[in-house]
Design an enzyme around this catalytic site. Structure first.
Site, PDB file in Angstrom:
ATOM      1  N   LYS A   1      -1.406  -5.690  -1.083  1.00  0.00           N
ATOM      2  CA  LYS A   1      -1.552  -5.104  -2.425  1.00  0.00           C
ATOM      3  C   LYS A   1      -2.857  -4.306  -2.552  1.00  0.00           C
ATOM      4  O   LYS A   1      -3.752  -4.420  -1.724  1.00  0.00           O
ATOM      5  CB  LYS A   1      -1.535  -6.210  -3.478  1.00  0.00           C
TER       6      LYS A   1
HETATM    7  C1  LIG Z   1       7.629  -6.595  -7.436  1.00  0.00           C
HETATM    8  C2  LIG Z   1       7.112  -7.913  -6.926  1.00  0.00           C
HETATM    9  N1  LIG Z   1       7.330  -9.008  -7.667  1.00  0.00           N
HETATM   10  C3  LIG Z   1       6.878 -10.207  -7.287  1.00  0.00           C
HETATM   11  C4  LIG Z   1       6.175 -10.367  -6.111  1.00  0.00           C
HETATM   12  C5  LIG Z   1       5.724 -11.738  -5.710  1.00  0.00           C
HETATM   13  O1  LIG Z   1       4.377 -11.832  -5.422  1.00  0.00           O
HETATM   14  P1  LIG Z   1       3.835 -12.950  -4.386  1.00  0.00           P
HETATM   15  O2  LIG Z   1       4.312 -12.553  -3.027  1.00  0.00           O
HETATM   16  O3  LIG Z   1       2.359 -12.882  -4.554  1.00  0.00           O
HETATM   17  O4  LIG Z   1       4.410 -14.252  -4.816  1.00  0.00           O
HETATM   18  C6  LIG Z   1       5.904  -9.259  -5.313  1.00  0.00           C
HETATM   19  C7  LIG Z   1       5.144  -9.401  -4.061  1.00  0.00           C
HETATM   20  O5  LIG Z   1       5.291  -8.797  -3.086  1.00  0.00           O
HETATM   21  C8  LIG Z   1       6.413  -7.998  -5.710  1.00  0.00           C
HETATM   22  O6  LIG Z   1       6.211  -6.907  -4.971  1.00  0.00           O
END
Ligand SMILES: Cc1ncc(COP(=O)(O)O)c(C=O)c1O
Length: 387
Positions: A190
């Protein structure tokens, strides 16, 4: 991707975190302090997130998924209620609905932004619809003003999955401040990373309070010392090392975003001669995107399967790439559970079959970008076209 592959001289990774020696030192300071959880770094990180997003509250948690799950749970929607959402996203944005016994009702995406097509939303409402969960996919904002008007008119709760969009805005209002609440994610690919981590932003004091309880086993804030658990909760806490890294990264958020925008501009220039072969998602005129990934879409006259051939050949040259995103409704779990089938959401499926993410990180050089552009220039003319 394995560590070895990511660091080998001839491989260009898909993503690489930008962590300075100052940021490493901030993490070490926490380790030396002995206070490794629920300390001052968490509070500072939440204050910085709320400031940046222009919201009254921010609640930091252990992942983007945890942030979204807390929001969905804290809204107390009726079991079995429908939530309108996009099939073109990372699977977590729909999974959180299943955790809470809610029914994702997918709405196809707009071919320009790849985000929920607001014009289709009204037609998808049913008497059981209680909320909309929209995703600023690839950092390109949803049409939030239109969606907010619609949500108001139909008395629906509005959730922004902003995991990919820190720093984006619509009509000058930051992503994070639209809807009832927004979720952010800080995985190492990110724009801002805490290793693993996430955050909720909201102006709703009650929602923030419930999210704080949910991240800490449902414990009420008044209960310090008394171990009182008012509702079912989770361990979604963010540790102090991660929060300290997050603070330091947010301190230079504008620089991080500017670097990514500069790399995107390099790509734009290098890929300009290929404009009749590839396209990319674009924000609406009143929105400013935050560059999360650099994705390109093969134009419609390429044959089915051309994207996968392109990915194989880029990978053979040591160029990282990924098929972002496979449609959620066609994931085996969703097909088995809800009976979704190919053809249900044609815009999403077409975009998904033709799109790939290219290497993209803040310290990419012009030579790195040129290497990708040269590979694309050689490979594209050899890919199969529609008869
Ligand atoms: C659009 C979206 N939603 C939710 C998530 C979930 O985040 P995490 O991987 O930190 O749980 C991500 C992560 O890649 C994402 O790109």
């Amino acid at each position: 991707m394995s560590k070895d592959t990511a660091h080998s001289a001839s491989t260009l990774p898909l993503a690489r975190p930008d962590v300075t020696s100052h940021e490493r030192e901030r993490v070490l300071e926490v380790l030396r302090s002995g206070r490794l959880s629920r300390g001052p770094a968490l509070e500072a990180f939440e204050t910085a997130m709320a400031d940046r997003c222009g919201t009254a509250y921010a609640v930091a948690v252990s992942s983007g998924t945890a942030a979204l799950h807390c929001i969905v749970s804290a809204l107390d929607l009726a079991p079995g209620a429908e939530v309108l959402t996009t099939p073109f996203s990372f699977v977590a944005s729909s999974n959180v609905l299943l955790y809470e016994d809610l029914r994702p009702r997918f709405v196809d995406v707009a071919p320009s932004t790849y985000a929920l097509d607001v014009d289709r939303v009204a037609g998808a409402l049913t008497p059981r619809t209680e909320a909309i969960l929209a995703v600023d996919v690839f950092g390109v904002p949803v049409d939030w003003p239109a969606l907010a008007t619609l949500a108001d008119a139909h008395d629906l709760r509005l959730i922004d999955d902003a995991c990919e969009a820190i720093g984006a805005s619509v009509r000058g209002r930051p992503i994070g401040a639209w809807g009832d609440a927004a979720s952010f994610g800080f995985y190492p690919n990110k724009q801002v990373t805490t290793g693993e981590g996430g955050c909720i932003t909201t102006d709703d004091a009650d929602l923030a309070r419930r999210c704080r309880a949910l991240r800490n086993q449902g414990r009420s804030q008044q209960s310090s010392g008394r171990m009182r658990h008012d509702r079912l909760g989770y361990n979604y806490r963010l540790d102090e090392m991660s929060a300290a890294l997050g603070c330091a990264q947010l301190d230079r958020l504008d620089t991080l975003l500017d670097r990514r925008a500069a790399v995107a501009a390099m790509y734009e220039e290098a890929l300009a001669p290929l404009a009749d072969g590839v396209a990319r998602p674009e924000p609406t005129d009143d929105a400013e995107r935050s560059w999360f990934v650099y994705v390109v879409r093969l134009r419609d006259d390429f044959a089915p399967g051309a994207r996968d051939q392109l990915m194989d050949r880029l990978q053979a040259r040591g160029i990282g790439c990924a098929p972002y995103f496979p449609p959620i409704h066609l994931q085996p779990h969703y097909r088995d559970r809800f009976g979704f089938a190919p053809g249900d959401f044609p815009v999403c499926e077409s975009v998904s079959a033709r799109t790939l993410a290219l290497p993209f990180f803040g310290d990419m050089t012009r030579a790195d970008v040129d290497r990708v552009a040269e590979a694309l220039t050689k490979i594209l003319p050899t890919l199969p076209r529609q008869p």
